[in-house]
Design an enzyme around this catalytic site. Structure first.
Site, PDB file in Angstrom:
ATOM      1  N   HIS A  90       0.852  -1.194   0.000  1.00 53.34           N
ATOM      2  CA  HIS A  90       0.000   0.000   0.000  1.00 53.34           C
ATOM      3  C   HIS A  90       0.887   1.243   0.000  1.00 53.34           C
ATOM      4  O   HIS A  90       1.322   1.718   1.047  1.00 53.34           O
ATOM      5  CB  HIS A  90      -0.908  -0.013   1.227  1.00 53.34           C
ATOM      6  CG  HIS A  90      -2.025   0.989   1.174  1.00 53.34           C
ATOM      7  ND1 HIS A  90      -3.351   0.635   1.302  1.00 53.34           N
ATOM      8  CD2 HIS A  90      -2.023   2.345   1.015  1.00 53.34           C
ATOM      9  CE1 HIS A  90      -4.103   1.723   1.227  1.00 53.34           C
ATOM     10  NE2 HIS A  90      -3.306   2.773   1.052  1.00 53.34           N
ATOM     11  N   HIS A 116       1.131   5.013  -2.318  1.00 52.85           N
ATOM     12  CA  HIS A 116       0.566   5.855  -3.377  1.00 52.85           C
ATOM     13  C   HIS A 116       1.682   6.577  -4.119  1.00 52.85           C
ATOM     14  O   HIS A 116       2.514   7.254  -3.501  1.00 52.85           O
ATOM     15  CB  HIS A 116      -0.396   6.884  -2.788  1.00 52.85           C
ATOM     16  CG  HIS A 116      -1.658   6.287  -2.252  1.00 52.85           C
ATOM     17  ND1 HIS A 116      -2.815   6.191  -3.002  1.00 52.85           N
ATOM     18  CD2 HIS A 116      -1.954   5.732  -1.046  1.00 52.85           C
ATOM     19  CE1 HIS A 116      -3.766   5.624  -2.287  1.00 52.85           C
ATOM     20  NE2 HIS A 116      -3.272   5.327  -1.087  1.00 52.85           N
ATOM     21  N   ASP A 153       1.551   9.223  -5.988  1.00 53.20           N
ATOM     22  CA  ASP A 153       1.493  10.671  -5.821  1.00 53.20           C
ATOM     23  C   ASP A 153       1.699  11.095  -4.368  1.00 53.20           C
ATOM     24  O   ASP A 153       1.681  12.292  -4.067  1.00 53.20           O
ATOM     25  CB  ASP A 153       0.166  11.233  -6.348  1.00 53.20           C
ATOM     26  CG  ASP A 153      -1.046  10.507  -5.794  1.00 53.20           C
ATOM     27  OD1 ASP A 153      -0.901   9.396  -5.276  1.00 53.20           O
ATOM     28  OD2 ASP A 153      -2.165  11.060  -5.887  1.00 53.20           O
ATOM     29  N   GLY A 177     -10.090   7.609  -1.623  1.00 55.73           N
ATOM     30  CA  GLY A 177     -10.721   8.903  -1.405  1.00 55.73           C
ATOM     31  C   GLY A 177     -11.528   8.880  -0.121  1.00 55.73           C
ATOM     32  O   GLY A 177     -11.578   7.877   0.590  1.00 55.73           O
ATOM     33  N   HIS A 221      -9.968   0.662  -0.284  1.00 60.61           N
ATOM     34  CA  HIS A 221      -9.758   1.483   0.900  1.00 60.61           C
ATOM     35  C   HIS A 221     -11.022   1.398   1.762  1.00 60.61           C
ATOM     36  O   HIS A 221     -12.105   1.815   1.328  1.00 60.61           O
ATOM     37  CB  HIS A 221      -9.532   2.942   0.518  1.00 60.61           C
ATOM     38  CG  HIS A 221      -8.125   3.274   0.134  1.00 60.61           C
ATOM     39  ND1 HIS A 221      -7.556   2.848  -1.039  1.00 60.61           N
ATOM     40  CD2 HIS A 221      -7.172   4.009   0.775  1.00 60.61           C
ATOM     41  CE1 HIS A 221      -6.314   3.303  -1.121  1.00 60.61           C
ATOM     42  NE2 HIS A 221      -6.051   4.014  -0.029  1.00 60.61           N
ATOM     43  N   GLU A 244     -10.806   3.027   7.389  1.00 62.26           N
ATOM     44  CA  GLU A 244      -9.779   3.997   7.799  1.00 62.26           C
ATOM     45  C   GLU A 244     -10.473   5.128   8.550  1.00 62.26           C
ATOM     46  O   GLU A 244     -10.438   5.189   9.780  1.00 62.26           O
ATOM     47  CB  GLU A 244      -9.017   4.524   6.586  1.00 62.26           C
ATOM     48  CG  GLU A 244      -7.912   5.506   6.935  1.00 62.26           C
ATOM     49  CD  GLU A 244      -7.252   6.123   5.711  1.00 62.26           C
ATOM     50  OE1 GLU A 244      -6.198   6.747   5.885  1.00 62.26           O
ATOM     51  OE2 GLU A 244      -7.798   6.002   4.592  1.00 62.26           O
ATOM     52  N   ASP A 298       1.832   3.943   2.915  1.00 63.67           N
ATOM     53  CA  ASP A 298       0.747   4.797   2.431  1.00 63.67           C
ATOM     54  C   ASP A 298       1.298   5.934   1.586  1.00 63.67           C
ATOM     55  O   ASP A 298       1.256   5.874   0.365  1.00 63.67           O
ATOM     56  CB  ASP A 298      -0.105   5.320   3.584  1.00 63.67           C
ATOM     57  CG  ASP A 298      -1.498   5.755   3.143  1.00 63.67           C
ATOM     58  OD1 ASP A 298      -1.867   5.473   1.984  1.00 63.67           O
ATOM     59  OD2 ASP A 298      -2.223   6.355   3.949  1.00 63.67           O
TER      60      ASP A 298
END
Length: 370
Positions: A27, A29, A31, A189, A216, A219, A308
């Protein structure tokens, strides 16, 4: 007759040594892992003038501070700046290439990197072009890491934004590129108000094509999000899933009682993509000391360690492992178990997973354990 020297003891479990340990990351990202200096340079080249700082150190500090507000919504706002500089073929390839280099230097031997192609269309690229150039960057980075003596394998996850309406399109994109480096699909998101069941047609497309996906869930939002992701959508893994502890109670004597959903997640060995530092930053848990990672590990859930967003959390896989080891008194055998958990849960063929476990992970940790 001379006495043979005693066998060497375990290596110190500190940051420099943990960097040498083989690690698997599920996991992360794309970006959320840019180098601050790269953000500045790409912003200059593409004419983006919205950055909150003009030097790398200050910019890095701003990202960490803004992401540490305790709000998932505020945390997600930081991505406006990184996404803004990832709108060209050159920007996408560079970010992907540097991502591989940074992970390889940190001892990561397998990583699944996710990003949302729909967020990179502002300068006229098509979805296919966005994925193509990103995969080229991963390929270049993998080759360069190998030349530097680091063997790493990268799989790409294509993410759809849960507040948008392009999830089926992104699922089709993932299937279209699955023989060229894309290993799965994801939605991400803000969870509240955007349940995963809104994207059932995307998940049905993935299942119809025997393709993998993670969601996701659990969370910022609790058990309903996890339940929908599993029962209605059929997720292979849970992105974060930390709120599964809402279905676990611990008695005064330390005995844990699991509800039906928690039992199901454990019984089915559904992997939890836990991200300790990020979970604290977004307010999913109050502190690292009170993170349920250890409870879940002791209860034998399939826990995995993840970053993350390395930029926003100012972290790395090695730093996450050292923090957990220091907080919960873990040893090399624990870190090995978490790494094997991740490799068992990877979205690559079984023989490939087994090869990494048997030929890389186990020998690597055996050497460190002494």
């Amino acid at each position: 007759m001379s006495t043979p020297p005693p066998p060497p003891g375990p290596a110190p479990l500190d940051l420099p040594t943990v960097r040498t340990a083989p690690k698997a990351l599920l996991h992360d990202h794309l970006d959320g892992g840019l180098r601050p200096a790269t953000v500045l340079e790409l912003a200059h080249h593409c004419g983006y003038d919205g950055l909150p700082a003009d030097d790398a150190d200050t910019l890095a500090g701003w990202f960490a501070e803004a992401a540490g507000s305790g709000s998932l919504e505020r945390y997600l706002q930081t991505f406006a700046h990184t996404v803004a500089v990832m709108q060209t073929p050159e920007g996408l390839q560079r970010v992907a290439r540097e991502c591989v280099a940074d992970l390889a230097a940190d001892g990561v031997v397998y990583a699944e990197i996710r990003f949302a192609p729909e967020q990179h269309l502002e300068r006229g690229l098509t979805l296919d072009e966005v994925v193509h150039h990103t995969l080229l960057g991963f390929e270049d980075g993998t080759a360069q890491a190998r030349d530097a003596g680091h063997d790493i394998r990268i799989g790409c996850l294509l993410t759809a934004m849960r507040h948008a309406a392009r999830s089926r399109e992104i699922a089709e994109l993932a299937v279209r590129f699955r023989d060229r480096g894309v290993v799965g699909f994801d939605i991400a998101g803000a969870e509240a108000g955007h349940p995963p069941s809104r994207h059932l047609d995307a998940f049905e497309h993935m299942r119809a094509n025997n393709a993998h996906f993670t969601i996701h869930a659990g969370e910022a939002f609790g058990l309903p999000s996890i339940h929908e992701a599993i029962a209605f959508c059929g997720a292979d893994r849970l992105g974060h899933g930390v709120r599964i502890t809402d279905d676990i109670s611990v008695d005064d004597d330390g005995r844990a009682r699991l509800g039906r959903l928690a039992n199901y997640v454990r019984d089915k060995r559904i992997p939890l993509e836990l991200c300790p530092s990020s979970n604290v930053q977004t307010g999913a848990v109050p502190s690292l000391e009170r993170h349920p990672f250890d409870l879940l590990a002791r209860l034998r859930f399939r826990v995995t360690v993840n970053t993350d967003n390395r930029l926003m959390s100012a972290t790395s896989m090695s730093e996450e492992m050292v923090k957990l080891a220091s907080t919960f008194d873990y040893g090399w055998s624990d870190l090995e178990r978490f790494t094997i958990n991740a490799m068992k849960s990877a979205f690559i063929p079984f023989p490939d997973r087994l090869r990494v476990i048997e030929e890389v992970v186990k020998p690597g940790y055996a050497l460190l354990a002494g």
